[in-house]
Scaffold this motif. Structure first.
Motif, mmCIF file in Angstrom:
data_model
loop_
_atom_site.group_PDB
_atom_site.id
_atom_site.type_symbol
_atom_site.label_atom_id
_atom_site.label_comp_id
_atom_site.label_asym_id
_atom_site.label_seq_id
_atom_site.Cartn_x
_atom_site.Cartn_y
_atom_site.Cartn_z
ATOM 1 N N LYS A 132 -2.390 -3.281 -6.469
ATOM 2 C CA LYS A 132 -2.668 -4.110 -5.305
ATOM 3 C C LYS A 132 -1.594 -5.171 -5.100
ATOM 4 O O LYS A 132 -1.202 -5.464 -3.966
ATOM 5 C CB LYS A 132 -4.034 -4.769 -5.461
ATOM 6 N N TYR A 133 -1.098 -5.742 -6.201
ATOM 7 C CA TYR A 133 -0.257 -6.927 -6.103
ATOM 8 C C TYR A 133 1.215 -6.717 -6.445
ATOM 9 O O TYR A 133 2.009 -7.644 -6.318
ATOM 10 C CB TYR A 133 -0.808 -8.035 -7.002
ATOM 11 N N TYR A 134 1.592 -5.526 -6.899
ATOM 12 C CA TYR A 134 2.975 -5.292 -7.314
ATOM 13 C C TYR A 134 3.567 -4.111 -6.552
ATOM 14 O O TYR A 134 2.867 -3.138 -6.250
ATOM 15 C CB TYR A 134 3.065 -4.999 -8.820
ATOM 16 N N SER A 135 4.863 -4.187 -6.289
ATOM 17 C CA SER A 135 5.541 -3.042 -5.691
ATOM 18 C C SER A 135 5.612 -1.912 -6.716
ATOM 19 O O SER A 135 5.521 -2.130 -7.929
ATOM 20 C CB SER A 135 6.948 -3.426 -5.246
ATOM 21 N N GLN A 136 5.816 -0.705 -6.220
ATOM 22 C CA GLN A 136 5.868 0.462 -7.094
ATOM 23 C C GLN A 136 6.999 0.366 -8.097
ATOM 24 O O GLN A 136 6.903 0.881 -9.212
ATOM 25 C CB GLN A 136 6.021 1.739 -6.248
ATOM 26 N N ASP A 137 8.080 -0.317 -7.716
ATOM 27 C CA ASP A 137 9.230 -0.415 -8.605
ATOM 28 C C ASP A 137 8.895 -1.182 -9.882
ATOM 29 O O ASP A 137 9.318 -0.805 -10.978
ATOM 30 C CB ASP A 137 10.389 -1.087 -7.875
#
Length: 438
Positions: A132-137
């Protein structure tokens, strides 16, 4: 413990993922983050947590942990592993006494621990929070073989050069954009009677950041990736070029405050921003702000400012970044609850407000950053045309993350004898060959 692994087992990071890492902490929004602290009562639970943070960073992180304790009833004991995270953590694991949760700065260490079966994957609830809170990278940076183990609690822009504004004004030195302008500014400061640059390199790790910033700008992103994975040798001409630039700087005693090989990083900050200042400039990441605030009376944005690491040979804006990932080493409800807490925006926001901290969590409102300088730091990271994660942190820990060995020791030797360019390259290649397993 030394790590001997084949390259493919070391860091399976796609180039596109590294290029695309974003600082999601610069999201906007007008409401504080909702609490993500678990509601269950953890009274009577004692957790041991370890990280490399000491001094101001330790004090700030302990405030994050104190809030977790206040809301859950758990008792949390913090231990700083200092610069020897990999060695100390592996020793604790081998002795059957690892911490419940550790926060580590090295993706290479995270992956080796996961591959050795020493880490607990994120729970389904924590993984949902991370997604929810972090980019996939950032998720990819904490994942190994399809399982996610790490929560990147802290991000950092390691391409910031900090300067004492009064010293620069007195010297008539301008904020530089290029490497030649940078050297010229240091010369003006030195001519005014204060050494241009203070370096604290007693354990070697700051020197790896110097090399990486120069190498990214002179060799480019593709070669940076190749050297990171040891697909090209450390004797490659591109490495020689970067070491040559460092040699010219580090051998110029007229610009650099003496004693850097014995000085700690924290002391190098105090040298620049103490009263009276003993140097005009110090290079390191955005976390310098926390040291300035805790160790000196200088005011961020007034007495203390930063500029982006200078362009070399016309290079585009580039950032070497880093971060600290929380990992779970013991399978118990208290450790799982703490991992869930660290994954949410509430925990990160506590430290963001204290300064010297940049969060990859996109639930953190940008208005919580305490000053224009911290927002400038975040902006530089987000808008860099080229971003690469710290090279030494991606390497096997024996090569890129251990005091007294590998890259840390070799670059410290080079700092003390900066004319030995070819010998340094050969020593780096020999160490990399042994520690990468190829």
């Amino acid at each position: 413990m030394r790590f001997h692994r084949a390259r493919k087992a070391l860091i399976p990071l796609a180039t596109a993922a590294i290029l695309g890492v974003t600082l999601a902490g610069c999201s906007s929004g007008g409401t504080p983050p909702a609490s993500t602290t678990p509601k269950e009562d953890l009274s009577g639970v004692t957790l041991n947590v370890a990280a490399d943070w000491s001094g101001a960073e330790q004090a700030n992180f302990e405030k994050v942990l104190a809030q977790f304790s206040s809301e859950t009833g758990a008792k949390v004991n913090y231990t700083s592993y200092g610069s020897n995270v990999a060695t100390t953590l592996n020793t604790k694991i081998a002795g059957g006494d690892p911490p419940d949760v550790a926060v580590i700065p090295q993706p290479g260490l995270l992956k080796s621990l996961a591959q050795a079966g020493n880490l607990i994957p994120l729970s389904a609830d924590t993984l949902a929070t991370v997604k929810k809170y972090y980019s996939q990278d950032w998720i990819d940076l904490g994942s190994v073989d399809g399982k996610t183990y790490g929560v990147w609690f802290k991000g950092s822009n390691k391409s910031t050069v900090w300067y004492n504004t009064k010293v620069y004004q007195n010297a008539g030195a301008d904020v530089p954009k290029t490497w030649d302008d940078f050297v010229a500014a240091l010369q003006k400061v030195s001519d005014s009677g204060v050494p241009g640059l203070s370096i604290g390199a007693d354990v070697g790790w700051p020197l790896t950041d110097w090399f990486e910033n120069i190498y990214l700008r002179t060799a480019g992103a593709a070669k940076y990736d190749q050297l990171t994975n040891h697909e090209i040798p450390w004797t490659d001409p591109s490495v020689i070029d970067a070491l040559t630039i460092l040699s010219k700087l580090w051998s110029n005693s007229a610009l650099i405050e003496p004693g850097g090989a014995q000085r700690t990083f924290g002391d190098s900050v105090t040298e620049v921003f103490g009263n009276p200042p003993k140097a005009g400039t110090v290079y390191e990441g955005d976390f310098v702000a926390g040291n300035i605030t805790s160790q000196t009376k200088s005011v961020i944005g007034t007495d203390a400012k930063f500029y982006d690491f200078p362009s070399i040979n016309g290079s585009d804006p580039a950032v070497v970044g880093g971060g600290n990932a929380a990992i779970q080493l013991k399978d118990n409800k208290g450790a799982a609850a703490l991992m869930s807490y660290l994954a949410g925006p509430e925990a990160a926001t506590i430290w963001v407000k204290l300064g010297g901290f940049t969060s990859p969590n996109n639930g953190v409102d940008v208005s919580n950053y305490p000053d224009d300088t911290s927002r400038q730091i975040a902006d530089a990271l987000v808008n860099a045309k080229t971003f690469r994660f710290d090279m030494s942190d991606q390497a096997p820990s024996a090569f890129g993350g251990t005091s007294g060995s590998g890259e840390w020791k070799i670059l410290l030797d080079f700092y003390q004898n900066p004319t030995n360019i070819q010998g340094t390259a050969k020593a780096l290649e020999a160490a990399a060959t042994a520690d990468y397993g190829k």
